[in-house]
Write a protein that holds these residues in place. Sequence first.
Motif, short mmCIF file in Angstrom:
data_model
loop_
_atom_site.label_atom_id
_atom_site.label_comp_id
_atom_site.label_asym_id
_atom_site.label_seq_id
_atom_site.Cartn_x
_atom_site.Cartn_y
_atom_site.Cartn_z
N GLU A 331 -26.02 28.97 -63.85
CA GLU A 331 -24.84 28.14 -63.72
C GLU A 331 -24.98 27.24 -62.49
OE1 GLU A 331 -22.10 31.35 -61.28
OE2 GLU A 331 -21.91 31.20 -63.45
N ARG A 332 -24.06 26.30 -62.34
CA ARG A 332 -24.12 25.41 -61.20
C ARG A 332 -24.05 26.22 -59.90
NH1 ARG A 332 -19.44 22.53 -61.65
NH2 ARG A 332 -20.36 20.93 -62.99
N GLN A 333 -24.96 25.89 -58.97
CA GLN A 333 -25.00 26.59 -57.69
C GLN A 333 -25.03 25.59 -56.55
OE1 GLN A 333 -27.89 29.73 -57.26
NE2 GLN A 333 -27.93 30.16 -59.45
N PHE A 334 -24.41 25.99 -55.45
CA PHE A 334 -24.41 25.19 -54.23
C PHE A 334 -25.21 25.96 -53.18
CE2 PHE A 334 -20.68 24.04 -56.61
CZ PHE A 334 -20.60 22.66 -56.48
N VAL A 335 -26.26 25.32 -52.66
CA VAL A 335 -27.15 25.98 -51.70
C VAL A 335 -27.15 25.16 -50.41
CG1 VAL A 335 -29.47 26.82 -51.24
CG2 VAL A 335 -28.58 26.87 -53.58
N LEU A 336 -26.72 25.76 -49.32
CA LEU A 336 -26.69 25.11 -48.03
C LEU A 336 -27.77 25.73 -47.14
CD1 LEU A 336 -25.30 23.13 -46.08
CD2 LEU A 336 -23.79 25.02 -45.40
N SER A 337 -28.64 24.88 -46.59
CA SER A 337 -29.72 25.36 -45.74
C SER A 337 -29.76 24.57 -44.44
CB SER A 337 -31.07 25.28 -46.46
OG SER A 337 -31.37 23.93 -46.78
N SER A 338 -30.31 25.20 -43.41
CA SER A 338 -30.42 24.57 -42.10
C SER A 338 -31.75 24.96 -41.47
CB SER A 338 -29.26 25.02 -41.20
OG SER A 338 -29.38 24.47 -39.90
N SER A 339 -32.40 24.01 -40.81
CA SER A 339 -33.69 24.30 -40.20
C SER A 339 -33.86 23.52 -38.90
CB SER A 339 -34.83 23.96 -41.15
OG SER A 339 -34.86 22.57 -41.44
N PHE A 340 -34.69 24.06 -38.02
CA PHE A 340 -34.99 23.41 -36.75
C PHE A 340 -36.50 23.23 -36.65
CE2 PHE A 340 -30.99 25.57 -36.15
CZ PHE A 340 -30.23 24.67 -35.43
#
Length: 342
Positions: A331-340
């Motif tokens: 199903e539709r998914q929202f994926v939030l990621s953060s990187s340095f």
Amino acid sequence: AKGGTPLPAVEGIGRPYLYGLVLNPHRHVSLYVNKAINYQAVSQGVRTFAHEILPPVRGRGMDTGLKLSLFQDRVMGTFGYFETSQQNIKDTAVTRGRKTTWINQIWDAIDGSKRVDPAAGDVKDQKTQGLEFQVVANITKNFRLLANASRNVSMLQDQGSYTFRYLAQNYAAWLGQSSRAVVSTDGTTVGQLVGLIKQEESDDRRIIGIRQVRIHEWQASVVGRYQFEREPWLKGFAAGGAFRWRNAPVIGFARAGTLLDATRPFRSTPSTNLDTFVEYSRPFTAMGRKIRWSAQLRVQNLLDDRTLLPWIAEDDGAGRPIITQRLRPGERQFVLSSSFQF
């Protein structure tokens, strides 16, 4: 284990290697070829019905092609061809499922001490060849577009040799007590279950030498990304999306009488998928070091397409497919990621 008889040590030897050649006949053209031999040592984690150790996995691979750079490197293309072959790939296609259940139901009726391990496996040999084409275009300074297409044809060259040998060694003993009753929803006697096992063995043998089922031979995708720079209030932001298409795979075959007819395949339906993303990136300095922080919000299956994909089909007795298993797309998914990045 704290008890029992230790298994004997197993030793094996393999000589994997890789070598390649790159030729640059022109500053915009590059030709390449690579060859490799693969070796994976024996693992005692998987055994056959007869408790035999599976042999080491061996294989060979080759890929060749050319790379082009055009319009002052604004367009780059790659065209390649590859072949791989592997022997003794660990596989459970001919051991798992109904066949294992029927064998154990037969042994329960005859001699329960001879039950087989439901996790038993076998090996298969396969060869795959394919074409790959990819183009990366820097349409503008801020807009990049990638498109690729590929075709992979995978042939099943052999399978089930250990299982077929085990069955051949036990058919006579089972049929000697064919009238003995069994506890099963698929039959009432040993003889009836033996008939079902022989039918599955025939099906397993009939697909040797043909293209493997449930494989998407053709695939294509397009990925685009735009970096915002001219709009001050959007500086640091980027947005894009990815679209993928896969052709309809073969999911079963019609029958000619009781035999699988490999000339009459049942096919699933083509499938598509659309993703999109928004990124934000900015540099900053901390403790005298430059650091780039990036964050991304990706929406997978943007259109929330939940159409079930037919995946296994059987003949209904009249040459028409009965779908016995379907795949449910995510199903539709929202994926939030953060990187340095330092």
